[in-house]
Design an enzyme around this catalytic site. Structure first.
Site, PDB file in Angstrom:
ATOM      1  CD  GLU A  24       6.327 -12.248 -12.305  1.00  0.00           C
ATOM      2  OE1 GLU A  24       5.497 -11.784 -13.112  1.00  0.00           O
ATOM      3  OE2 GLU A  24       6.606 -11.706 -11.235  1.00  0.00           O
ATOM      4  CE  LYS A 158       4.124  -5.084  -7.586  1.00  0.00           C
ATOM      5  NZ  LYS A 158       3.027  -5.315  -8.522  1.00  0.00           N
TER       6      LYS A 158
HETATM    7  N1  PSU Z   1       6.651  -6.341  -9.930  1.00  0.00           N
HETATM    8  C1  PSU Z   1       7.424  -5.838 -10.918  1.00  0.00           C
HETATM    9  N2  PSU Z   1       7.008  -5.997 -12.198  1.00  0.00           N
HETATM   10  C2  PSU Z   1       5.855  -6.652 -12.493  1.00  0.00           C
HETATM   11  C3  PSU Z   1       5.042  -7.193 -11.443  1.00  0.00           C
HETATM   12  C4  PSU Z   1       5.500  -7.002 -10.181  1.00  0.00           C
HETATM   13  O1  PSU Z   1       8.463  -5.255 -10.676  1.00  0.00           O
HETATM   14  O2  PSU Z   1       5.519  -6.752 -13.671  1.00  0.00           O
HETATM   15  C5  PSU Z   1       3.793  -7.970 -11.766  1.00  0.00           C
HETATM   16  C6  PSU Z   1       3.913  -9.380 -11.176  1.00  0.00           C
HETATM   17  O3  PSU Z   1       3.598 -10.295 -12.204  1.00  0.00           O
HETATM   18  C7  PSU Z   1       2.871  -9.414 -10.073  1.00  0.00           C
HETATM   19  C8  PSU Z   1       1.836  -8.479 -10.646  1.00  0.00           C
HETATM   20  O4  PSU Z   1       2.374 -10.695  -9.824  1.00  0.00           O
HETATM   21  O5  PSU Z   1       2.608  -7.424 -11.179  1.00  0.00           O
HETATM   22  C9  PSU Z   1       0.831  -7.993  -9.632  1.00  0.00           C
HETATM   23  O6  PSU Z   1      -0.175  -7.317 -10.296  1.00  0.00           O
HETATM   24  P1  PSU Z   1      -1.495  -6.839  -9.520  1.00  0.00           P
HETATM   25  O7  PSU Z   1      -1.024  -5.799  -8.556  1.00  0.00           O
HETATM   26  O8  PSU Z   1      -2.399  -6.325 -10.592  1.00  0.00           O
HETATM   27  O9  PSU Z   1      -2.056  -8.064  -8.845  1.00  0.00           O
END
Ligand code: PSU
Ligand code: MN
Length: 301
Positions: A24, A158
């Site tokens: 990504e 996370k």
């Molecule tokens: N985990 C990290 N840094 C990030 C992300 C996840 O340590 O930047 C990003 C990833 O791209 C993941 C996104 O797909 O956050 C998920 O965002 P949301 O919870 O808005 O779907």
């Protein structure tokens, strides 16, 4: 349907059925990591993939064109300011000609799948947020992981998410969740969460065999890889940082896609920057394991 531009190196590797690992771009952009940690993360992840004999394929939208595999000159763009782009945003990013749409997990899986890449490395996936019973906030990452025929390699989800519900959601959507040499679902900065993974695997060959026997052409697999012991953070210190970051989020009315970048930034501050090297180490390690899995899948044919 959208078009995707696959780099020469990635296209050649795929044509020769060699191992390729998609990545990504959000994690490498200003949204994921501050400079210069983001440049370091990109280099270390690419090198980790190459060291195992696989080809890295960073995914992004540049000037309205979806890219799989980037040129040397695009690396600077990847590490710059970006618009966060989930799967649902891809059509908009292309139609509107976004300068830089950085792929989240769901968007990267969509581009990887389109290019025919079956292994994807990230840091941590999105998941079911705490309080989702009120907000409905469940990351699009989960549906993409379950419905794209790709092995997603991540250090668990996370820690500020509701990990138990995240695992439940993956069960409902039919994605096998595998623990890499562990019985526990890792929690990103820490190796344990108190939650068991349904299946433990020891080798890349074992992951390849499971992926090979998927029940639908579009069944994805989640491989959860704990952060290396030496790089993991203290769980107590992290919990305190998380709790205050989430309170601040609430107080400032931060919602939706803005939550993840905000909380990550606050955790970095609260851990005196210790979260950054941990983040880089886990991303690099995931890239290495993903490359091993890609090689094992390529060998299976
Ligand atoms: N985990 C990290 N840094 C990030 C992300 C996840 O340590 O930047 C990003 C990833 O791209 C993941 C996104 O797909 O956050 C998920 O965002 P949301 O919870 O808005 O779907
Ligand atoms: Mn969300």
């Amino acid at each position: 349907m959208f078009d995707v531009r696959v780099s020469d190196e990635v296209a050649t590797a795929l044509a020769e059925s060699r191992a390729v690992v998609a990545m990504e771009s959000t994690i490498f952009s200003h949204l994921g990591l501050p400079s210069p940690a983001n440049e370091e993360a990109l280099s270390r992840c690419e090198q980790a993939v190459r060291a195992v004999g696989a080809v890295p394929a960073v995914t992004a939208v540049f000037n309205g064109v979806a890219h799989v595999g980037i040129s040397q000159t695009d690396r600077e763009r990847v590490c710059g300011p970006a618009q966060k782009m989930a799967e649902r945003d891809i059509p908009v990013a292309i139609a509107e000609g976004w300068k830089y749409g950085a792929t989240t997990v769901s968007a990267a899986l969509t581009l990887a799948d389109r290019a025919g890449i079956c292994v994807f490395a990230t840091g941590g996936i999105g998941g079911v947020h705490r309080g989702s019973e009120l907000t409905g906030d469940i990351s699009a990452d989960l549906d993409a992981i379950a419905r794209r025929a790709v092995v997603t390699v991540s250090a668990g989800a996370k820690a500020f998410l509701d990990l138990a519900r995240t695992l439940e959601y993956l069960e409902t959507s039919g994605a096998p969740v595998l623990g890499w040499q562990t019985d526990e679902f890792p929690a990103f900065y820490t190796r344990t969460s108190g939650l068991n993974v349904p299946h433990r695997v020891e080798t890349a060959e074992a992951v390849a065999a499971i992926f090979h026997n998927r029940t639908r052409p579009d069944q994805g697999v989640l491989l959860a890889v704990p952060i290396p012991e030496a790089d993991s953070l203290d769980a107590g210190r992290l919990d305190a940082a998380l709790a205050s970051a989430l309170e601040e989020c609430e107080a400032q009315g931060i919602r939706g896609a803005a939550i993840t970048p905000f909380v990550l930034e606050r955790i970095a501050v609260a851990t005196d920057g210790d979260s950054l090297p941990a983040n880089l180490a886990l991303a690099e390690h995931n890239a290495e394991v993903a490359a091993q899995v890609a090689v094992a899948i390529a060998q299976l044919g």
